[in-house]
Design a protein around this motif. Structure first.
Motif, PDB file in Angstrom:
ATOM      1  N   LEU A   1       0.814  -1.209   0.000  1.00 59.87           N
ATOM      2  CA  LEU A   1       0.000   0.000   0.000  1.00 59.87           C
ATOM      3  C   LEU A   1       0.854   1.269   0.000  1.00 59.87           C
ATOM      4  O   LEU A   1       0.532   2.232  -0.715  1.00 59.87           O
ATOM      5  N   VAL A   2       1.925   1.300   0.765  1.00 61.10           N
ATOM      6  CA  VAL A   2       2.765   2.497   0.810  1.00 61.10           C
ATOM      7  C   VAL A   2       3.420   2.739  -0.546  1.00 61.10           C
ATOM      8  O   VAL A   2       3.517   3.880  -1.011  1.00 61.10           O
ATOM      9  N   PHE A   3       3.837   1.667  -1.198  1.00 63.82           N
ATOM     10  CA  PHE A   3       4.398   1.797  -2.541  1.00 63.82           C
ATOM     11  C   PHE A   3       3.352   2.309  -3.519  1.00 63.82           C
ATOM     12  O   PHE A   3       3.628   3.196  -4.341  1.00 63.82           O
ATOM     13  N   LEU A   4       2.129   1.789  -3.437  1.00 60.90           N
ATOM     14  CA  LEU A   4       1.061   2.235  -4.335  1.00 60.90           C
ATOM     15  C   LEU A   4       0.741   3.709  -4.112  1.00 60.90           C
ATOM     16  O   LEU A   4       0.563   4.471  -5.071  1.00 60.90           O
ATOM     17  N   GLN A   5       0.633   4.123  -2.854  1.00 63.76           N
ATOM     18  CA  GLN A   5       0.358   5.535  -2.561  1.00 63.76           C
ATOM     19  C   GLN A   5       1.348   6.454  -3.254  1.00 63.76           C
ATOM     20  O   GLN A   5       0.977   7.447  -3.868  1.00 63.76           O
TER      21      GLN A   5
ATOM     22  N   PRO B   1       2.590  -4.936   5.626  1.00 61.82           N
ATOM     23  CA  PRO B   1       1.472  -5.524   6.362  1.00 61.82           C
ATOM     24  C   PRO B   1       2.032  -6.478   7.419  1.00 61.82           C
ATOM     25  O   PRO B   1       3.141  -7.020   7.270  1.00 61.82           O
ATOM     26  N   LEU B   2       1.290  -6.693   8.486  1.00 63.87           N
ATOM     27  CA  LEU B   2       1.796  -7.493   9.600  1.00 63.87           C
ATOM     28  C   LEU B   2       2.237  -8.881   9.162  1.00 63.87           C
ATOM     29  O   LEU B   2       3.260  -9.402   9.626  1.00 63.87           O
ATOM     30  N   ALA B   3       1.492  -9.495   8.231  1.00 60.39           N
ATOM     31  CA  ALA B   3       1.855 -10.841   7.768  1.00 60.39           C
ATOM     32  C   ALA B   3       3.241 -10.849   7.143  1.00 60.39           C
ATOM     33  O   ALA B   3       4.062 -11.732   7.416  1.00 60.39           O
ATOM     34  N   LEU B   4       3.523  -9.844   6.302  1.00 61.53           N
ATOM     35  CA  LEU B   4       4.852  -9.781   5.688  1.00 61.53           C
ATOM     36  C   LEU B   4       5.902  -9.368   6.704  1.00 61.53           C
ATOM     37  O   LEU B   4       7.078  -9.734   6.570  1.00 61.53           O
ATOM     38  N   GLY B   5       5.509  -8.595   7.715  1.00 61.70           N
ATOM     39  CA  GLY B   5       6.443  -8.269   8.781  1.00 61.70           C
ATOM     40  C   GLY B   5       6.923  -9.526   9.486  1.00 61.70           C
ATOM     41  O   GLY B   5       8.122  -9.685   9.778  1.00 61.70           O
ATOM     42  N   LEU B   6       6.010 -10.463   9.740  1.00 65.85           N
ATOM     43  CA  LEU B   6       6.390 -11.739  10.354  1.00 65.85           C
ATOM     44  C   LEU B   6       7.271 -12.550   9.408  1.00 65.85           C
ATOM     45  O   LEU B   6       8.240 -13.194   9.845  1.00 65.85           O
TER      46      LEU B   6
ATOM     47  N   GLY C   1      -7.880  -1.967  -3.180  1.00 66.89           N
ATOM     48  CA  GLY C   1      -9.178  -1.491  -2.737  1.00 66.89           C
ATOM     49  C   GLY C   1      -9.074  -0.245  -1.887  1.00 66.89           C
ATOM     50  O   GLY C   1      -9.896   0.671  -1.988  1.00 66.89           O
ATOM     51  N   ARG C   2      -8.038  -0.186  -1.069  1.00 66.08           N
ATOM     52  CA  ARG C   2      -7.828   0.990  -0.222  1.00 66.08           C
ATOM     53  C   ARG C   2      -7.555   2.233  -1.056  1.00 66.08           C
ATOM     54  O   ARG C   2      -8.071   3.321  -0.756  1.00 66.08           O
ATOM     55  N   THR C   3      -6.758   2.109  -2.096  1.00 70.94           N
ATOM     56  CA  THR C   3      -6.461   3.278  -2.930  1.00 70.94           C
ATOM     57  C   THR C   3      -7.695   3.815  -3.629  1.00 70.94           C
ATOM     58  O   THR C   3      -7.744   4.990  -4.000  1.00 70.94           O
TER      59      THR C   3
ATOM     60  N   SER D   1     -13.476   7.263   0.983  1.00 71.85           N
ATOM     61  CA  SER D   1     -13.490   7.765   2.355  1.00 71.85           C
ATOM     62  C   SER D   1     -12.079   7.938   2.926  1.00 71.85           C
ATOM     63  O   SER D   1     -11.919   8.524   3.996  1.00 71.85           O
ATOM     64  N   TRP D   2     -11.073   7.436   2.215  1.00 69.44           N
ATOM     65  CA  TRP D   2      -9.693   7.530   2.694  1.00 69.44           C
ATOM     66  C   TRP D   2      -9.083   8.840   2.208  1.00 69.44           C
ATOM     67  O   TRP D   2      -9.169   9.190   1.037  1.00 69.44           O
ATOM     68  N   ALA D   3      -8.438   9.571   3.113  1.00 65.08           N
ATOM     69  CA  ALA D   3      -7.906  10.896   2.788  1.00 65.08           C
ATOM     70  C   ALA D   3      -6.787  10.863   1.761  1.00 65.08           C
ATOM     71  O   ALA D   3      -6.456  11.896   1.174  1.00 65.08           O
ATOM     72  N   GLU D   4      -6.185   9.678   1.513  1.00 65.77           N
ATOM     73  CA  GLU D   4      -5.097   9.585   0.544  1.00 65.77           C
ATOM     74  C   GLU D   4      -5.440   8.638  -0.601  1.00 65.77           C
ATOM     75  O   GLU D   4      -4.547   8.086  -1.240  1.00 65.77           O
ATOM     76  N   SER D   5      -6.718   8.465  -0.865  1.00 65.26           N
ATOM     77  CA  SER D   5      -7.113   7.637  -2.005  1.00 65.26           C
ATOM     78  C   SER D   5      -6.714   8.327  -3.309  1.00 65.26           C
ATOM     79  O   SER D   5      -6.377   9.516  -3.332  1.00 65.26           O
ATOM     80  N   VAL D   6      -6.769   7.580  -4.384  1.00 72.84           N
ATOM     81  CA  VAL D   6      -6.287   8.115  -5.657  1.00 72.84           C
ATOM     82  C   VAL D   6      -7.120   9.302  -6.133  1.00 72.84           C
ATOM     83  O   VAL D   6      -6.608  10.196  -6.828  1.00 72.84           O
ATOM     84  N   ALA D   7      -8.385   9.351  -5.751  1.00 73.88           N
ATOM     85  CA  ALA D   7      -9.249  10.456  -6.186  1.00 73.88           C
ATOM     86  C   ALA D   7      -9.368  11.562  -5.151  1.00 73.88           C
ATOM     87  O   ALA D   7     -10.103  12.532  -5.361  1.00 73.88           O
TER      88      ALA D   7
END
Length: 546
Positions: free
Chosen positions: A146-150, A317-322, A415-417, A421-427
């Motif tokens: 997600l951070v890379f996509l942002q 994400p936590l899964a990849l952190g583990l 989906g997040r991007t 309702s997300w302040a940093e979505s693509v739109a």
């Protein structure tokens, strides 16, 4: 057998997917296809939906980088735009805009090309260091992050900085014996990265460790020192344009205000005003450290663990952190060689440069390749593969687990991007301000007159000098400040209403504000003209003068 021989560690175990020529060629074409689809998708999505920057990280572009690039096109260096960073990024944005793009669109193109470039470099480098399966899995994790996509669609220095620092490292580690041209090019890129963000300085000790300690490539001490000297010369040459510019404007080639960010990380909780604007003036990193050495050291130690926690749960994400934690343990068991050790030394040094400041996942974006290398390692680890060998002869268990983790991460990130309702979505972005921008573009004003606003977006788009809205106690005090700053107009929008409660009388229907005249009203904003002297105030929206 002697006790010394018994204690001798085994030779490094190659990754389970070490390159075998044509048998792994298919992974390369899958990787290139994924990168191409990624680039095409975000080119269409970002350039059609992300037409205005958001109120989050892109505020910096409208306030500093965009105006800096616009000034560079006129042959001007406005040094106030470079208080904490050099001009490495604005220069590139300005050059791209010469192709016929406006500054914001040029910034988008730089971010998109940097993301595609970073993905390609990561895949090629990881393929060389770890093997094709590892590289493909790491690339998939990257393209679902997600951070890379942002930062692919948001306009700022983050993705560009990732691309050039990773390119500098890759030129040194793409083979066991980098040639002289690769060494010079790596140094030049490293210097330009330093002119973009000062924490790119981590590349210099990393290169020295590579040549002198990890002995990549191997050779006599004389040869290794010569490579270190050539890389250093390239680094200085790459940074020199900015260093000279900074020295000419400030008297010191290294002038910057990053100590303020360090000070905020150490003393920011309730003590900012006291320590930075009180009796004792803070003007350097030494001042920050000496103000309270014990507290400074304690915060630095705390930040190491806090940043690591953030990286393993927010950057990843936590899964990849583990997965990354497991990968670090398995990597130590597998001992894959000096080049891999040097690669992670660069990552550790980069991490160290971020410890002194407050945490932000986007600040850690340059660390993402190193974490993903660890996260993908359990999939190819020879040490882990031995007890699983019987199962994996008939079923690719670890690759299947990686796929099970990857799919929900990718669906969630994309989906997040797209979530409005997300302040940093693509739109996301203050699109409701477009009518006010249109009005101000044609409204009468002198070139040195500015616009007072809480955020710089409207001023940049309408090509006004941005004047940050101060905290004020009364309308009279705001009027005095506006006249002193040569403000021609005042913007009243949601951002001003939220953060400057004293501005609320301006939004009242038919408000008559002494010293100001309402000249524009739309759904998203009001524009007031600053009147000379102190008058009754007026309402109305007369047409702008031609």
């Amino acid at each position: 057998m002697s006790s010394a021989a018994r204690r001798k560690r085994p030779r490094p175990t190659p990754p389970a997917d070490a390159p075998r020529g044509g048998s792994t060629r298919w992974t390369r074409w899958i990787a290139y296809a994924l990168i191409a689809v990624f680039g095409l998708y975000w080119a269409i999505t970002a350039l059609t939906q992300h037409t205005m920057g958001n109120y989050a990280v892109e505020t910096d572009f409208y306030w500093k980088y965009g105006p800096g690039a616009r000034d560079l096109l006129r042959g001007i260096v406005s040094i106030e735009n470079y208080d904490s960073k050099g001009f490495g990024y604005p220069v590139v944005v300005a050059l791209v805009s010469l192709l016929g793009f406006d500054i914001f669109r040029a910034g988008q193109i730089v971010a998109l090309l940097s993301a595609v470039g970073a993905a390609w470099i990561l895949y090629r480098l990881h393929r060389s260091l770890f093997g094709p399966t590892h590289a493909l899995i790491g690339l998939c994790f990257l393209l679902a992050n997600l951070v890379f996509l942002q930062n692919t669609y948001e306009v700022g220095t983050d993705m560009f900085f990732l691309a050039i620092t990773l390119a500098s490292v890759a030129l040194l580690l793409r083979s066991g014996a980098p040639g002289w041209r690769a060494v010079v090019a790596s140094g030049l890129l490293g210097g330009w990265a330093f002119a973009t963000r000062y924490n790119a300085l981590f590349l210099w000790p990393g290169a020295l460790l590579l040549f002198l300690v990890f002995r990549v490539p191997d050779g006599t001490w004389r040869e290794r020192w010569r490579r270190a000297a050539v890389w250093t010369a390239g680094f200085v040459a790459g940074a020199m344009p900015w260093l000279i510019t900074n020295a000419v404007h400030t008297g010191n080639a290294l002038t910057n205000s990053n100590y303020v960010n360090v000070g905020y990380a150490v003393y920011g909780e309730g003590n900012w005003e006291k320590f930075f604007y009180g009796a004792r003036s803070i003007r350097s990193l030494a001042d920050v450290v000496l103000l309270d050495p014990g507290k400074f050291l304690g915060v630095m130690v705390s930040n190491v663990f806090g940043h690591l926690k953030g990286d393993l749960s927010e950057l990843l994400p936590l899964a990849l952190g583990l997965f990354a934690v497991a990968g670090a343990v398995l990597l130590w068991k597998d001992r894959p060689g000096r080049r891999v050790g040097a690669y992670f030394a660069f990552g550790a040094l980069c991490f160290g440069t971020l410890v002194p400041v407050f945490y932000g996942a986007r600040f850690s974006l340059p660390l993402l390749p190193y974490y993903l290398a660890l996260a993908a390692w359990p999939i190819v680890s020879g040490y882990l593969g031995r007890p699983l060998a019987t199962v994996e002869r008939s079923f690719p268990l670890r690759s299947f687990v990686a796929l099970l983790v990857l799919i929900p991460l990718a669906v969630g990130a994309y989906g997040r991007t797209a979530d409005p309702s997300w302040a940093e979505s693509v739109a996301a972005g203050p699109h409701e301000l477009q009518p006010a921008i249109g009005f101000l573009r044609s409204a009468p004003h002198e070139p040195d007159e500015g616009l007072i606003a809480r955020k710089p977006h409207v001023a940049f788009e309408a090509k006004y000098r941005f004047i940050p809205m101060p905290a004020f106690d009364s309308i009279d005090s705001l009027h005095v400040i506006a006249l002193g700053a040569r403000a021609r107009y005042l913007l009243v929008s949601g951002a001003e209403m939220a953060y400057r409660p004293a501005i609320r009388p301006f939004a009242e229907p038919g408000a008559v504000i002494p010293g100001f005249r309402r000249v524009h009203e739309s759904y998203g904003a009001l524009v007031y003209e600053v009147l000379p002297g102190s008058g009754r105030g007026e309402t109305g929206s007369p047409p702008p003068s031609p």
